[in-house]
Design a protein around this motif. Structure first.
Motif, PDB file in Angstrom:
ATOM      1  N   ALA A 118       0.853  -1.261   0.186  1.00 15.60           N
ATOM      2  CA  ALA A 118      -0.099  -0.112   0.031  1.00 15.60           C
ATOM      3  C   ALA A 118       0.831   1.327   0.022  1.00 15.60           C
ATOM      4  CB  ALA A 118      -1.006  -0.044   1.223  1.00 15.60           C
ATOM      5  N   ILE A 119       1.853   1.229   0.859  1.00 19.76           N
ATOM      6  CA  ILE A 119       2.865   2.374   0.725  1.00 19.76           C
ATOM      7  C   ILE A 119       3.640   2.606  -0.416  1.00 19.76           C
ATOM      8  CG2 ILE A 119       4.922   3.295   1.979  1.00 19.76           C
ATOM      9  CD1 ILE A 119       4.078   2.049   4.343  1.00 19.76           C
ATOM     10  N   PHE A 120       3.852   1.429  -1.302  1.00 16.35           N
ATOM     11  CA  PHE A 120       4.688   1.664  -2.288  1.00 16.35           C
ATOM     12  C   PHE A 120       3.585   2.091  -3.479  1.00 16.35           C
ATOM     13  CE2 PHE A 120       5.308  -0.760  -6.287  1.00 16.35           C
ATOM     14  CZ  PHE A 120       6.543  -0.223  -6.867  1.00 16.35           C
ATOM     15  N   PHE A 121       2.272   1.495  -3.466  1.00 18.34           N
ATOM     16  CA  PHE A 121       1.555   2.035  -4.450  1.00 18.34           C
ATOM     17  C   PHE A 121       1.158   3.331  -4.164  1.00 18.34           C
ATOM     18  CE2 PHE A 121       0.870  -2.411  -5.552  1.00 18.34           C
ATOM     19  CZ  PHE A 121       1.284  -2.744  -6.742  1.00 18.34           C
ATOM     20  N   PHE A 125       3.852   6.620  -9.973  1.00 18.00           N
ATOM     21  CA  PHE A 125       4.683   6.034 -10.803  1.00 18.00           C
ATOM     22  C   PHE A 125       3.999   5.478 -11.938  1.00 18.00           C
ATOM     23  CE2 PHE A 125       3.965   2.699  -7.823  1.00 18.00           C
ATOM     24  CZ  PHE A 125       3.963   1.684  -8.429  1.00 18.00           C
ATOM     25  N   PRO A 126       4.526   5.355 -13.216  1.00 17.17           N
ATOM     26  CA  PRO A 126       3.932   4.892 -14.243  1.00 17.17           C
ATOM     27  C   PRO A 126       3.476   3.403 -14.183  1.00 17.17           C
ATOM     28  CG  PRO A 126       5.912   5.997 -15.070  1.00 17.17           C
ATOM     29  CD  PRO A 126       5.864   5.832 -13.515  1.00 17.17           C
ATOM     30  N   LEU A 127       2.215   3.119 -14.659  1.00 19.39           N
ATOM     31  CA  LEU A 127       1.600   1.804 -14.631  1.00 19.39           C
ATOM     32  C   LEU A 127       1.147   1.210 -13.207  1.00 19.39           C
ATOM     33  CD1 LEU A 127       4.029  -0.010 -17.330  1.00 19.39           C
ATOM     34  CD2 LEU A 127       1.715   0.772 -17.702  1.00 19.39           C
ATOM     35  N   SER A 128       1.222   2.511 -12.325  1.00 11.70           N
ATOM     36  CA  SER A 128       0.753   2.101 -10.805  1.00 11.70           C
ATOM     37  C   SER A 128      -0.776   1.660 -11.003  1.00 11.70           C
ATOM     38  CB  SER A 128       0.686   3.156  -9.966  1.00 11.70           C
ATOM     39  OG  SER A 128       0.316   4.126 -10.368  1.00 11.70           O
ATOM     40  N   GLY A 129      -1.489   2.201 -11.836  1.00  5.28           N
ATOM     41  CA  GLY A 129      -2.965   1.437 -11.705  1.00  5.28           C
ATOM     42  C   GLY A 129      -3.082   0.212 -12.368  1.00  5.28           C
ATOM     43  N   ARG A 132      -1.948  -2.415  -9.682  1.00  2.00           N
ATOM     44  CA  ARG A 132      -2.826  -2.481  -8.694  1.00  2.00           C
ATOM     45  C   ARG A 132      -4.122  -3.272  -9.073  1.00  2.00           C
ATOM     46  NH1 ARG A 132      -2.327   3.066  -7.833  1.00  2.00           N
ATOM     47  NH2 ARG A 132      -4.606   3.315  -8.873  1.00  2.00           N
ATOM     48  N   ALA A 133      -4.536  -3.267 -10.118  1.00  3.37           N
ATOM     49  CA  ALA A 133      -5.437  -3.925 -10.857  1.00  3.37           C
ATOM     50  C   ALA A 133      -5.180  -5.308 -10.695  1.00  3.37           C
ATOM     51  CB  ALA A 133      -5.782  -3.599 -12.194  1.00  3.37           C
ATOM     52  N   LEU A 134      -4.006  -5.743 -11.265  1.00  4.60           N
ATOM     53  CA  LEU A 134      -3.220  -7.096 -11.331  1.00  4.60           C
ATOM     54  C   LEU A 134      -3.403  -7.546 -10.087  1.00  4.60           C
ATOM     55  CD1 LEU A 134      -0.727  -6.786 -14.003  1.00  4.60           C
ATOM     56  CD2 LEU A 134      -2.811  -7.913 -14.425  1.00  4.60           C
ATOM     57  N   LEU A 135      -3.041  -6.804  -8.851  1.00 11.29           N
ATOM     58  CA  LEU A 135      -2.940  -7.312  -7.757  1.00 11.29           C
ATOM     59  C   LEU A 135      -4.312  -7.975  -7.213  1.00 11.29           C
ATOM     60  CD1 LEU A 135      -0.697  -7.497  -5.486  1.00 11.29           C
ATOM     61  CD2 LEU A 135      -1.428  -5.225  -4.519  1.00 11.29           C
ATOM     62  N   LEU A 136      -5.117  -7.223  -7.652  1.00 10.14           N
ATOM     63  CA  LEU A 136      -6.486  -7.789  -7.138  1.00 10.14           C
ATOM     64  C   LEU A 136      -7.013  -9.165  -7.784  1.00 10.14           C
ATOM     65  CD1 LEU A 136      -8.561  -4.536  -7.431  1.00 10.14           C
ATOM     66  CD2 LEU A 136      -7.713  -5.515  -5.470  1.00 10.14           C
ATOM     67  N   LEU A 137      -6.219  -9.794  -8.753  1.00  7.08           N
ATOM     68  CA  LEU A 137      -6.769 -11.053  -9.125  1.00  7.08           C
ATOM     69  C   LEU A 137      -6.903 -12.029  -8.145  1.00  7.08           C
ATOM     70  CD1 LEU A 137      -4.715 -11.103 -12.561  1.00  7.08           C
ATOM     71  CD2 LEU A 137      -6.972 -10.797 -12.317  1.00  7.08           C
ATOM     72  N   ASN A 200      -5.976  -6.386   2.237  1.00  5.39           N
ATOM     73  CA  ASN A 200      -5.295  -5.344   3.026  1.00  5.39           C
ATOM     74  C   ASN A 200      -4.816  -4.263   2.255  1.00  5.39           C
ATOM     75  OD1 ASN A 200      -4.438  -6.727   5.955  1.00  5.39           O
ATOM     76  ND2 ASN A 200      -5.148  -8.213   4.542  1.00  5.39           N
ATOM     77  N   VAL A 201      -4.464  -4.512   0.827  1.00  4.17           N
ATOM     78  CA  VAL A 201      -3.885  -3.586   0.143  1.00  4.17           C
ATOM     79  C   VAL A 201      -4.769  -2.468  -0.159  1.00  4.17           C
ATOM     80  CG1 VAL A 201      -2.646  -3.034  -2.200  1.00  4.17           C
ATOM     81  CG2 VAL A 201      -1.933  -4.974  -0.846  1.00  4.17           C
TER      82      VAL A 201
END
Length: 320
Positions: A118-121, A125-129, A132-137, A200-201
């Motif tokens: 969460a702190i990292f995102f 920075f480029p492609l952060s969105g 984050r979407a891939l992290l929800l898989l 959590n994220v």
């Protein structure tokens, strides 16, 4: 006389003003009825889908409820006999310890990794969105599919994890991730951590977005950056969100069933048997519904105790 006239003129006005203020404070009955009409669907839903099952489960735990009961419609009242059977069982200490280890390991892993991500995102920075979407898989995939994939990954003979470890000579032999009592619980905890990280994220990232940037800018002028900024700005402002994440995480983890059943089924040698899986086994394998209901009620009491104690201990720091 003039004073009396003024007083007589003031009394009606005062009484009229008092009456108007009282009537102003009274809400029309139609408005109150409308309020109850909005609340009624939620109350009915909670009573039907939460209240009734809990009450029925409590009643069932005091009865000798078996498959025979479904045909006869009569379940003998046995009092606390089901609870005595559960607590005095040789399996109860094992399930209690496994439940505690599974819950603590999962919550710590999910929270630490979730906070770091969460702190990292939170940094732009480029492609952060996209990331984050891939992290929800893992959160979006069906648990049955995720469990099947992880069971293949952790397979001792053909699993990709063991193949990778052997290829890089990180282990002398294949690790029995799901078939050894020594590592089976650790494997299940790791899978549950992977599944819980997106939750959590998401919550922690939303909390971080609510912290004003001006606080960090002002702290930077005083030399508070890095860990100092985290402990003095991020953590105090994030504590209410952290409380929600931890309480919901513990309550959800205590009742995890499908992941354990899909990976190990509670084995080997009851190494991954928890209160939730034991309740399922008693109810739908041995068809001892009264005993299974007693175990699930014990699990509910544990969840309520943890929630009450945690919120009580954190209420004052959060208010401050």
């Amino acid at each position: 006389m003039a004073i009396l006239d003024v007083a007589s003129d003031a009394r009606p006005g005062h009484a009229q003003g008092s009456g108007s203020s009282r009537s102003g404070r009274r809400r029309p009955s139609g408005e109150r009825i409308a309020q109850w009409l909005f609340i009624l669907p939620a109350v009915a839903y909670l009573a039907l889908f939460f209240g009734y099952p809990i009450v029925q489960n409590v009643v069932m735990s005091f009865q000798e409820y078996t498959t025979k009961t479904f045909y006869t419609g009569e379940a003998p009242w046995v009092g606390f006999a089901n609870y005595v059977t559960v607590i005095t069982s040789s399996l109860f200490p094992t399930t209690l310890i496994n439940t505690a280890l599974f819950t603590i390991g999962s919550i710590v892993g999910q929270f630490v990794i979730g906070m770091a991500l969460a702190i990292f995102f939170n940094r732009r920075f480029p492609l952060s969105g996209v990331l984050r979407a891939l992290l929800l898989l893992p959160w979006l995939l069906p648990l049955i599919a995720s469990t099947a994939v992880w069971k293949w990954i952790l397979d001792q003979d053909s699993g990709i994890l063991n193949q990778t470890l052997l290829f890089f000579h990180l282990t002398p032999h294949a690790v029995p991730w799901l078939s050894s009592p020594d590592v089976a619980l650790v494997s299940v905890i790791l899978v549950n951590i992977w599944l819980g990280i997106p939750f959590n994220v998401t919550i922690l990232y939303g909390g971080l977005q609510g912290i004003p940037d001006e606080l960090y800018e002002a702290a930077a002028l005083d030399g508070a950056t890095g860990w100092k900024a985290f402990w003095n700005i991020t953590w105090p402002n994030l504590r209410p969100v952290v409380s929600v994440v931890l309480v919901l995480g513990v309550v959800y983890t205590l009742k995890v069933l499908d992941i354990i059943l899909g990976l190990t089924g509670g084995g080997p040698a009851n190494a991954t048997q928890t209160l939730a899986t034991n309740s399922y086994h008693e109810s739908f394998v041995l068809f001892s519904f009264g005993t299974g209901a007693a175990i699930s009620n014990i699990l509910i009491v544990i969840s309520l105790i943890f929630t009450a104690v945690y919120l009580r201990l954190n209420r004052r720091p959060i208010d401050e």
